[in-house]
Design an enzyme around this catalytic site. Structure first.
Site, PDB file in Angstrom:
ATOM      1  CD  GLU A  31      23.631 -68.628  27.437  1.00 43.03           C
ATOM      2  OE1 GLU A  31      23.173 -68.049  28.435  1.00 43.03           O
ATOM      3  OE2 GLU A  31      23.240 -68.382  26.283  1.00 43.03           O
ATOM      4  CE1 TYR A 117      18.013 -68.061  31.295  1.00 43.60           C
ATOM      5  CE2 TYR A 117      20.396 -67.837  31.558  1.00 43.60           C
ATOM      6  CZ  TYR A 117      19.224 -67.520  30.892  1.00 43.60           C
ATOM      7  OH  TYR A 117      19.271 -66.694  29.812  1.00 43.60           O
ATOM      8  CG  ASP A 135      16.553 -64.951  32.162  1.00 41.30           C
ATOM      9  OD1 ASP A 135      15.406 -64.916  31.648  1.00 41.30           O
ATOM     10  OD2 ASP A 135      17.521 -64.342  31.688  1.00 41.30           O
TER      11      ASP A 135
HETATM   12  N1  ADE Z   1      21.419 -63.760  27.920  1.00 42.12           N
HETATM   13  C1  ADE Z   1      21.720 -64.992  28.303  1.00 42.12           C
HETATM   14  N2  ADE Z   1      21.994 -65.790  27.255  1.00 42.12           N
HETATM   15  C2  ADE Z   1      21.864 -65.017  26.158  1.00 42.12           C
HETATM   16  C3  ADE Z   1      22.015 -65.233  24.765  1.00 42.12           C
HETATM   17  N3  ADE Z   1      22.371 -66.424  24.306  1.00 42.12           N
HETATM   18  N4  ADE Z   1      21.789 -64.207  23.934  1.00 42.12           N
HETATM   19  C4  ADE Z   1      21.437 -62.990  24.425  1.00 42.12           C
HETATM   20  N5  ADE Z   1      21.283 -62.734  25.702  1.00 42.12           N
HETATM   21  C5  ADE Z   1      21.490 -63.728  26.572  1.00 42.12           C
END
Ligand code: ADE
Length: 357
Positions: A31, A117, A135
């Site tokens: 993340e 987030y 987001d």
């Molecule tokens: N963008 C942010 N977290 C994500 C996730 N777990 N899988 C794909 N895109 C992401």
């Protein structure tokens, strides 16, 4: 609708490495890397980083003198503040949480680098908590489904979408739900040409029923990138090249010396850079090419000036830029071998590549 989106996700989700693990540490790292960075860009860095730092404790053990190793493992991903925060958070986890990630949003939010987030994403994906991660992609998906108008940055739209997201977060499989919304935004509910015929939510989608899903959310006024010219200096001594910590990046990365070109000529600016770093003696730099570089906000033209300083005592040892002592001059003569291990900015790599070193 929630059920349909979840079933679609299970069938069509991309096979991503952080979806094959239940390890909260690995999910946290993903993340953080995915903040401001696309999935395809993150993939090679992710596995390498986890290989180098497989858990909270190994990351926390990279103490100050070795913080450069954390930054080096991050090298190329950019936004180095994230790597710094990750390292600081790992140490806080060891001190305050026995080396484990806390499960609730409030405790996650206290860690460096974790905002609303990311706290929700980790709480739901790693710990199955009902938490809404909102987001830009999720705003787009839910603005369309709910038919909420307004610009993406408008508080009214964010409020409407957040209320919707929080209500939808309640229910079975919170982690899959969080990722299903992300996946819809990344693969079908695209900004310009959404693929509504394949979308599991299309029959519920107000924007689609109105016939213009791509109009949600309303476009932000475009901001023209700022044009800027810079000189970049490639000073070599034998097989070594001169690098300095980059002030524009909180000295977290190394860069070839560069300067903005204002009123002075490029040759004068290049000479100025050189004399500030190694003194006045010796030859002047020559123009060696140029390249363009786009960033989020700038359109940059770099003029490369190069100089070979034969016999210069290029002996200082590589040391990480120390954030606590920003006044340190700290230039470094790096071999190409060292360069590969140091966190360097992409304009530096571009300049060196264009000289075919
Ligand atoms: N963008 C942010 N977290 C994500 C996730 N777990 N899988 C794909 N895109 C992401």
């Amino acid at each position: 609708m929630r059920q349909r989106i979840l079933s679609w996700y299970r069938k069509h989700k991309r096979d991503l490495p952080w979806r094959r693990t239940r390890d909260p540490y690995a999910i946290w790292v993903s993340e953080i890397m995915l903040q401001q960075t696309r999935v395809e860009t993150v993939l090679p860095f992710y596995e390498r980083f986890l290989h180098r730092f497989p858990g909270v404790r190994s990351l926390a053990r990279a103490r100050e003198a070795r913080e450069s190793q954390v930054l080096a493992a991050w090298s190329g991903l950019g936004y180095y503040r994230r790597a710094r925060n990750l390292h600081a958070a790992a140490r806080a986890l060891v001190r305050r949480h026995a080396g484990r990630l806390p499960e609730d949003r409030a405790s996650l939010l206290e860690l460096p680098g974790i905002g609303e987030y990311t706290a929700s994403a980790i709480a739901s994906i790693a710990f199955g908590r009902a938490a809404a991660a909102v987001d830009g992609n999720v705003i787009r998906v839910l603005a369309r489904i709910g038919g909420h108008s307004g610009r993406r940055d408008s508080p009214a739209l964010r409020g409407a979408v957040t209320a919707m997201a929080e209500s939808l977060a309640q229910g079975p499989h919170p982690g899959d739900w969080t990722q299903a919304l992300m996946e819809l935004g990344a693969t079908l509910c695209l900004p310009r040409e959404p693929l509504c015929v394949r979308c599991p939510a299309s029959r519920f989608c107000v924007a689609r029923l109105r016939g213009s899903p791509e109009r949600f959310p309303e476009a932000q006024p475009a901001v023209a990138p700022r044009e800027e010219r810079r000189v970049v200096l490639v000073a070599t001594s034998g097989r070594r090249v001169l690098l300095v910590p980059d002030d524009a990046d909180e000295r977290a990365t190394w860069t070839l010396p560069y300067a903005r070109l204002g009123a002075s000529t490029a040759s004068k600016a290049a000479r100025g850079l050189l004399s500030r770093l190694v003194g006045n003696a010796g030859p002047d730099p020559d123009r060696a090419g140029s390249f363009r570089h786009r960033t989020f906000s700038h359109s940059l033209t770099y003029e490369i000036w190069s100089v070979e300083l034969r016999g210069h005592p290029a002996s200082n040892r590589p040391a990480p830029p120390d954030p606590k002592r920003p006044q340190r001059p700290g230039s470094l003569w790096a071999t190409s071998h060292e360069l590969e291990r140091l966190p360097v900015r992409s304009h530096t790599l571009k300049a060196l590549r264009s000289l075919d070193r």
